[in-house]
Write a protein that holds these residues in place. Structure first.
Motif, PDB file in Angstrom:
ATOM      1  N   SER A   1      62.134  10.806  67.508  1.00 34.58           N
ATOM      2  CA  SER A   1      61.651   9.662  68.284  1.00 34.58           C
ATOM      3  C   SER A   1      61.177   8.508  67.402  1.00 34.58           C
ATOM      4  O   SER A   1      61.162   7.369  67.849  1.00 34.58           O
ATOM      5  CB  SER A   1      60.540  10.098  69.234  1.00 34.58           C
ATOM      6  OG  SER A   1      59.431  10.533  68.496  1.00 34.58           O
TER       7      SER A   1
ATOM      8  N   THR B   1      56.726   7.309  67.810  1.00 31.39           N
ATOM      9  CA  THR B   1      57.956   6.912  68.483  1.00 31.39           C
ATOM     10  C   THR B   1      58.282   5.452  68.194  1.00 31.39           C
ATOM     11  O   THR B   1      57.368   4.643  67.988  1.00 31.39           O
ATOM     12  CB  THR B   1      57.862   7.130  70.008  1.00 31.39           C
ATOM     13  OG1 THR B   1      58.996   6.520  70.626  1.00 31.39           O
ATOM     14  CG2 THR B   1      56.601   6.530  70.590  1.00 31.39           C
TER      15      THR B   1
ATOM     16  N   PHE C   1      61.175   7.391  72.329  1.00 27.10           N
ATOM     17  CA  PHE C   1      60.707   8.639  72.931  1.00 27.10           C
ATOM     18  C   PHE C   1      61.685   9.274  73.906  1.00 27.10           C
ATOM     19  O   PHE C   1      61.600  10.450  74.189  1.00 27.10           O
ATOM     20  CB  PHE C   1      59.352   8.422  73.621  1.00 27.10           C
ATOM     21  CG  PHE C   1      59.346   7.246  74.560  1.00 27.10           C
ATOM     22  CD1 PHE C   1      59.721   7.390  75.871  1.00 27.10           C
ATOM     23  CD2 PHE C   1      58.963   5.985  74.102  1.00 27.10           C
ATOM     24  CE1 PHE C   1      59.722   6.306  76.728  1.00 27.10           C
ATOM     25  CE2 PHE C   1      58.965   4.886  74.948  1.00 27.10           C
ATOM     26  CZ  PHE C   1      59.342   5.054  76.274  1.00 27.10           C
TER      27      PHE C   1
END
Lengths: 556, 269
Positions: free
Chosen positions: B162, A313, B167
């Motif tokens: 992401s 991420t 996220f």
């Protein structure tokens, strides 16, 4: 044949005394006597009136201590439900947005602590905030000890214990960060996997040793769990005990002031003053940590999802205390050797492994290097005001600046998005700043220290400003100064002067002589008795500026 | 004609004439200007394309060329096969027309075109070649996605999105000043269009890789994960950097203030 010492008739030793009648143990004393006869309670209690000096900066270490207690308490709660296993399960808990996602038992049990155990999420958040505060408090405590020179003889060993506590505190924090096995945990573990592999020659073997084979394997979480709840907390407990035992043995340091010398300690007794203060402070630290846990979300693992090596991420960062390593890795150029089919990853090894080694080595050896430069072998129980050790203070601020630049670089992507600047430009800037800013910080800090020394000297010689502006009959204005109190003058002048080591006094090496001269150079000498007297005389007859009489002078 | 000559030296004559000429210009422009909202409604495709072509010539051709062939030296791509979805996405989010061709086309405040103008532009570009069309609601609407579907969407999101968008869609940095924008509140049809057309540095996710049903799941996940309550202040959803900042400022900051307070309180044994 020594002559027996004469006893003064007034000596209490000459009085005839009868032991007080033993009234027998009172009802309350009974249990105390019982304990005393078995473990020597009375002797332990003699420390109860131990004196501690009062200053806010002496409480910073206590924040770390209390955070550690909070970590133990909340950690025990978490171990009751956490399952340190990497076995894969199909999530069936109550958080719907991960329903039927494959994950490790460690992550699944972290979710169940967060969503299905009463109070679990709160305790998790308190535990995590407390960990952040624990390392932060150790850091500010260490900075306080550094800048006041409290690490000097006889406290060098306690400084080393502190450096040890800080370094294994990082290990403890990192292990805890890794346990939930969420996406950030796994990314962080992968990062450390890279650090281990970058070690020349033994990297790959070390990696296989730590992970029991290829990354991530199935053993690293149980191993980290052992490290996190047994090995490192045990070490921390032992070192904290030693740290505090040495504190009691050395007694606390204190600031120079009338009556406070290198040979005494002034303050308030542990009981009842510090029991109340320290106890109260414990509850404040606990309260603030609980407030943070209750009000501010931390490490929302359910948003990160379970670790999956194919995922990552934006905003993957470690907790703050590993941020400087992250930053160094982010800004280093891509330096790699390829020699005879082998790869030497300096781009990982230098900013990762070597940087951490450098930081903790520098911290550990500093007291000895400073003592070597100054040749100072005396004991110090009085603290230095940071301005009175300008080179040490400047060196410390330079270190903080270097650390701060690496720290910022660790968040270069967040800086880029939040301040709408180019990620590349942030990175290029930091590559330069990490070397330039510490130098500037050193110069500026040293100048500020010397200016403050001058201001101190000025205050001793000319007194403090009265804030009363007087207009003379001729129209001139001046501000009268009043002499400062004897006590304040004492506090401002009692610091020892730094002297360069005498040339070739003990056959010094040239480097050491040069360093010692540089270290002592530039300081403002404390005023001499004659100077103070002359100045006092001078200010007895303050003249007003603007009067044209012969005895006019500039009043300071 | 006497009334014209007699009043021509009147004080109000000049301003009135100016107003009259402005009104005339406006009226003529309104009559001949292409693709006004009323004229585009309900006309045949050919008319729509023609209107779009005119709009394109005025607003887009300076960079993309009169026939949408692109201009390499301007960095403007060929639009022959980008499809209506790309036009709808770029124009509706105010990425196009670009303010400055040297920087990233970032979403602006509000599009300068009406719905019908966008439709006409899209129809014109779609007529040039093959590309994804503007989606129907049943292609992107996430309202029929089950709870498990949203969880699956989360897995797809973490695998595909992401890395750049963070996220929970709070956005992230890309090289050279380019950003992956925040997508927490992006309308579903724009998410669909972005996936299928790959604006900027975003890769194209074709229907063969992520079918429409999966796109709906991803959209459902973005919506639900951002609608779910957070465990306290979420600190912008930026991860550990924000947490570290608050640990120092709020945590250590307040504790040091308390330490100062405690140390100065009266201590008389």
């Amino acid at each position: 044949m020594a002559k027996p010492a004469e006893l003064s008739p007034a000596s209490p030793a000459m009085e005839v005394r009868t032991p007080p009648k033993d009234p027998g143990p009172s009802k309350l004393a009974g249990p105390a006597t019982w304990v005393d006869e078995r473990i020597g309670l009375a002797k332990l209690m003699s420390n109860i009136r131990k004196v501690f000096p009062d200053h806010w900066s002496f409480l910073l270490g206590e924040i770390a201590l209390y955070s550690f207690v909070i970590l133990l308490l909340t950690g025990v709660f978490l171990t009751i439900w956490f399952k340190p296993s990497m076995a894969e399960v199909d999530y069936a808990g109550s958080y719907e947005l991960l329903r039927h996602v494959r994950m490790s038992e460690a992550f699944s049990s972290t979710l169940s602590i967060s969503f299905d155990i009463r109070g679990g999420l709160l305790v998790r958040q308190i535990h995590h905030w407390s960990a952040m505060l624990f390392v932060a408090a150790m850091t500010v405590h260490m900075l306080r000890v550094f800048f006041t020179g409290a690490f000097r003889k006889p406290r060098e060993l306690n400084w080393l214990i502190g450096v040890g506590l800080l370094s294994i505190g990082l290990v403890e924090g990192f292990a805890g960060y890794s346990l939930p096995d969420d996406l950030l945990s796994g990314t962080g573990l992968r990062f450390v996997d890279g650090l281990i592999r970058s070690i020349p020659l033994i990297g790959t073997w070390a990696e296989f040793f730590v992970f029991a084979g290829e990354f991530p394997g199935t053993l690293v979480i149980p191993r980290l769990y052992m490290v996190h709840i047994l090995l490192v907390p045990g070490l921390l407990l032992g070192l904290i005990s030693a740290h505090m035992a040495l504190l009691v043995y050395h007694k606390h340091t204190h600031w120079p002031a009338p009556g406070r010398t290198n040979h005494n300690i002034q303050g308030y007794p542990f009981f009842p003053i510090y029991v109340a203060k320290a106890g109260g402070f414990f509850f404040i630290v606990f309260g603030i940590t609980i407030l943070m846990g209750a009000l501010i979300q931390i490490n929302p693992v359910w948003l990160y999802g379970p670790y999956n090596p194919s995922q990552v991420t934006a905003g993957s960062q470690p907790d703050w205390y590993m941020g400087f390593v992250e930053g160094a890795i982010r800004i280093i150029p891509n330096w790699e050797w390829h020699v005879l089919g082998t790869t030497w990853s300096w781009n990982i090894f230098l900013p990762g492994v070597a940087l951490m080694g450098l930081l903790f080595t520098a911290l550990a050896v500093y007291p000895f290097i400073e003592a070597w430069i100054t040749g100072d072998k005396s004991e110090h129980h009085l603290l230095d005001r940071p301005r009175n050790a300008p080179n040490r203070t400047a060196f410390g601020v330079a270190g903080m600046a270097a650390y701060g630049m690496l720290w910022l670089a660790g968040g270069n992507d967040i800086i880029a998005t939040q301040f709408q600047v180019s990620l590349n430009n942030v990175t290029y800037f930091m590559r330069v700043a990490v070397f330039v800013v510490p130098v500037l910080a050193f110069i500026v800090t040293k100048r500020i220290c010397l200016s403050l020394q001058r201001a101190d000297k000025d205050r001793v010689l000319h007194g403090s400003e009265t804030n009363i502006i007087v207009r003379s009959p001729d129209g001139g204005y001046s501000e009268a100064h009043v002499p400062i109190s004897q006590g304040e003058a004492y506090s401002l002048t009692r610091h020892p002067q730094l002297d360069a080591l005498p040339p070739n006094g003990e056959k010094l090496g040239r480097t050491r002589q040069r360093l010692s001269r540089w270290y002592a150079d530039g300081q403002v000498p404390t005023p001499t008795v004659e100077e103070i007297e002359a100045a006092a005389h001078h200010s007895d007859a303050p003249a007003l500026e603007g009067s044209d009489t012969a005895e006019s002078g500039v009043s300071h | 004609m006497r009334f014209l000559t007699s009043g021509r030296r009147h004080k109000a004559a000049r301003p009135l004439l100016l107003l009259l000429s402005l009104f005339l210009v406006g009226a003529v422009y309104a009559a001949v200007s292409p693709a006004t909202s009323s004229s585009a409604e309900g006309v045949a495709d050919a008319q729509l394309v023609a209107a779009g072509k005119n709009l394109f010539a005025v607003n887009c051709a300076s960079c993309h060329g009169l026939n949408a062939e692109g201009l390499a030296q301007q960095g403007a791509p060929n639009l022959t096969n980008v499809g209506a979805a790309a036009v709808d996405f770029q124009v509706r989010t105010r990425r196009m027309p670009m303010a400055n061709p040297l920087t990233q086309a970032v979403p602006g405040s509000k599009t300068i075109f009406t719905d019908d103008e966008i439709k006409a532009l899209a129809a014109y570009v779609a007529s040039l070649g093959n590309g994804p069309a503007i989606p129907d609601q049943n292609q992107y609407d996430p309202s029929n996605v089950s709870a498990e579907g949203a969880a699956r969407g989360g897995d797809l999101f973490r695998t595909n999105c992401s890395a750049c968008h963070n996220f929970k869609g709070a956005g992230g940095a890309l090289p050279n000043g380019v950003v992956a924008p925040r997508i927490e509140n992006t309308p579903p049809e724009q998410v669909w269009e972005a996936l299928r057309t790959g604006p900027g540095q975003m890769p194209v996710f074709a229907a063969g890789a992520i079918p429409d049903q999966d796109v709906q799941k991803v959209i459902a996940y973005i919506k639900q994960v951002n609608a779910a309550p957070s465990a306290g202040l979420s600190l912008g959803g930026l991860g550990p950097v924000a947490e570290g900042f608050w640990a120092w400022v709020a945590g250590i900051g307040s504790l040091v203030l308390f330490a100062i307070w405690i140390a100065t309180r009266g201590t008389r044994a």
